[in-house]
Design an enzyme around this catalytic site. Structure first.
Site, mmCIF file in Angstrom:
data_model
loop_
_atom_site.group_PDB
_atom_site.id
_atom_site.type_symbol
_atom_site.label_atom_id
_atom_site.label_comp_id
_atom_site.label_asym_id
_atom_site.label_seq_id
_atom_site.Cartn_x
_atom_site.Cartn_y
_atom_site.Cartn_z
ATOM 1 N N THR A 98 -6.690 112.697 93.718
ATOM 2 C CA THR A 98 -8.077 112.999 93.350
ATOM 3 C C THR A 98 -8.671 111.924 92.463
ATOM 4 O OG1 THR A 98 -7.309 114.339 91.482
ATOM 5 C CG2 THR A 98 -7.734 115.479 93.557
ATOM 6 N N CYS A 99 -7.812 111.129 91.806
ATOM 7 C CA CYS A 99 -8.332 110.024 90.994
ATOM 8 C C CYS A 99 -9.065 109.012 91.867
ATOM 9 C CB CYS A 99 -7.202 109.313 90.262
ATOM 10 S SG CYS A 99 -6.250 110.370 89.172
#
Length: 656
Positions: free
Chosen positions: A628-629
């Protein structure tokens, strides 16, 4: 003692003699000494050291200097003298800071000419083809604001005493009121002309400031005296120039948007403002999140280390112990225990905010109640009075989290019920708001329907006692055993609503509001923040889009690494996504990006693109993985559509 000396100096006529020496002396040395003597009273460093009452006494002295320069100046050009403008500017500053210490009649009688004079300068500059000079505009604002404050007080007293015999009434400032009303009408005409010239490109800072000052001035005068011509003109200007007003709002910087005149005007203009403009004004009251480049000169970012297995408890302790400075002025980064994150932490922070909001608004926690027909919409739960102290602390924490979600523009999927929204829009939440019957329609549909039925019944039916309506709990002092009839039914309904949705959760509301207020640039702006918005606006900002995701738009925001659009695996992937329900699509998107609810403007509003990468080290038996980064989905090379669909369905299960 100093104030008495200044009073003697003014009353003795020495101020005028000093001005005459400055104006008429044929000896240059006398001219310069007189000027130096008057400039002593303009010395800010000397005035700062004076007691407050002495600072206020410098106003009559500045007034005497100005009046003498106008009356005694050769050729009646005293107002053009730079020293006159310096003294007038000092008078404006003293009045703005300490005018409330002076007699109201003195302020009204002596400052009205200066307000008109500076207003005429503003208008003359525009008529000459220039924007008003900054000094004249600011002086006008200070004079007019002081007059509005004192006039409002005097007229309120006069209205309160209007029923008394004439010998007890106070004199009314009719002449000054007429003069200032005519000035306000002229300024409104100038506002209309300036708005008509407002460029489509972002307007200049000076143009923006001029328009806000003039708009606020006209609006504030309508609060003092409701002149029907001025009111009608203001409403017509706002209606006719709605598009230009939106351009003005969107062209106003965050710092200017937080100033008192804009904050005061925003709720009054919101009916003609677009959603983007209302959101712009509200967002200006929130701190600007620090980017990586902003935080280079900070000692350390503010980092939260959270254990997923104790998500709520860890987050509560970390955020509650954090200072306001750490949350607002440092770069917030979140890291989950035993999980690696890339240098870009935005995705993890988004995920953390969404997960914490889910936990806080879980009905089992008893802090908030979901509305029966919309489980995403919440109001305060009176049952949270149990375990009282800890729950109040958690509600304060919840207010901080909602503030952080708005600050970082994260749609957490939470909606406020109108009963909560209306109370948060009050400046003083310790007072009881008058909730309308329709305000409770979502929170308690049955109570809403019952109360409406009581109010719409024929009076003879209500008064007959057929219904047998008596309060089962006391909704007002002494009201437990009072039967409801056609005369008191409106009062009964109002008190019942207040008792259930206000009185029973007063402490909880205060705690939540304090937490939210601490996330604003100025905690005192909390009421203005909510009044600037409609409830539907806050729904969009916090809840995001609830409709089906546009898969074609989704495709257009994805780039591929190790795949291309024509690969079978990619075609199967999008075919599987299209076959999912809206809820499954949101869960997949959350797994991929930590975004569950898209902004109102869809993927364009995210501010980042998505990536599908070929998972090189994983077989077709593996599930997709994500970062998700980086907003990245690692997709294994599945060998069929059925396999792709089954793996994505597993990902889309609620608790994966």
């Amino acid at each position: 003692m100093v104030g008495e000396f200044l009073d003697v100096f003014v009353r003795s006529g020495l101020a005028r003699l000093l001005v005459r020496l400055y104006l008429l002396s044929t000896w240059p040395v006398h001219h310069y000494r007189a000027k130096a003597a008057m400039e002593c009273f303009l010395d800010s460093s000397a005035i700062v050291r004076m007691p407050l009452h002495v600072k206020a006494w410098t106003a009559p002295l500045c007034l005497s200097f100005c009046q003498a320069m106008v009356s005694d100046y050769p050729g009646n050009n005293g107002r053009e003298d730079p020293l006159y403008k310096d003294i007038r500017g000092r008078l404006a500053v003293v009045i703005a800071l300490h005018g409330q210490l002076l007699p109201k009649e003195w302020v009204i009688n002596h400052l009205t000419p200066f307000a008109v004079e500076t207003a005429n300068e503003v208008i003359a500059n525009y008529n000459a083809g220039f924007l008003p000079e900054t000094d004249a505009l600011l002086e006008f604002k200070k004079f007019f604001s002081a007059l509005c404050r004192e006039m409002a007080h005097v007229w309120q007293q006069a209205d309160n005493l209007s029923l008394l015999p004439s010998r007890h009434r106070q004199p009314q400032p009719l002449q000054q009121t007429i003069v200032l009303t005519l000035t306000a009408i002229e300024l409104l005409m100038l506002v209309d002309q300036l708005l008509s010239r407002l460029p489509p490109l972002p307007p200049s800072e000076h143009m923006v400031n001029t328009l806000w000052v003039l708009l606020a001035t006209v609006d504030s005068w309508t609060d003092v005296r409701s002149d029907h011509i001025l009111l009608a003109g203001l409403r017509e200007t706002i209606r006719a120039r709605a598009a230009r007003l939106n351009a003005l709002v969107l062209g106003t910087g965050a710092a200017r948007s937080r100033q008192e005149d804009v904050v005061r005007l925003s709720p009054r203009l919101k009916r003609v403002l677009w959603f983007d403009a209302r959101r712009h004004l509200a967002a200006a009251m929130l701190p600007m999140p620090l980017s990586g480049s902003d935080s280079e000169h900070l000692p350390q970012p503010f980092e939260l280390l959270v254990d997923r297995t104790r998500l709520l408890e860890n987050s509560f302790v970390c955020v509650s112990r954090a200072s306001r400075h750490e949350l607002l002025n440092c770069k917030l980064t979140v890291r989950f225990l035993h999980e690696e994150a890339s240098h870009s932490q935005a995705g993890v922070t988004r995920e953390w905010l969404v997960l914490v909001c889910r936990a806080l608004f879980d009905p089992q926690l008893t802090l908030f109640c979901p509305c029966p027909h919309n489980r995403r919409r919440f109001f305060l739960n009176e049952a949270s009075a149990a375990n009282h102290r800890l729950n109040l602390q958690y509600l304060n924490f919840a207010g901080r989290i909602i503030g952080l979600a708005l600050m970082y523009n994260v749609q957490v999927g939470v909606l406020f019920d109108r009963t909560l929204f209306v109370q948060l829009a009050m400046d003083d939440i310790t007072e009881d708001p008058l909730l309308a019957l329709d305000d409770i329609a979502d929170a308690d549909p049955l109570l809403h329907a019952s109360c409406r039925q009581i109010l719409e019944m024929e009076p003879v039916v209500v008064g007959s006692g057929v219904l047998g309506l008596t309060p089962t709990r006391q909704v007002s002092p002494g009201g437990r055993n009072v039967a409801v009839n056609s005369l008191n039914r409106r009062h009964f309904v109002d008190q019942l609503i207040t008792n259930i949705f206000v009185n029973s959760t007063k402490e909880q509301l205060v705690s939540f509001a304090e937490g939210f207020s601490s996330m604003l640039v100025d905690p005192g702006m909390r009421g203005a923040f909510f009044r600037t918005l409609y409830l539907e606006d806050l729904d969009k900002m916090l809840g995001g889009s609830v409709g089906a995701i546009d898969v074609e738009e989704w495709k257009g925001n994805v780039e591929y690494r190790g795949y291309n659009e024509e690969d079978e695996q990619i075609k199967w992937f999008w075919e599987a996504v299209e076959s999912m329900t809206a809820e499954e699509q949101r869960r997949l998107l959350f797994f991929w990006t930590s975004v569950e609810y898209l902004p109102l403007d869809g993927f364009r509003g995210l501010g980042f693109g998505l990536i599908i990468s070929r998972a090189l080290d994983e077989t077709s038996d593996h599930l997709p993985s994500s970062s998700t980064c980086l907003n990245l989905l690692n997709l294994p090379s599945y060998t069929s559509f059925a396999m792709t669909l089954s793996r994505l369905k597993i990902i889309a299960q609620e608790h994966v």
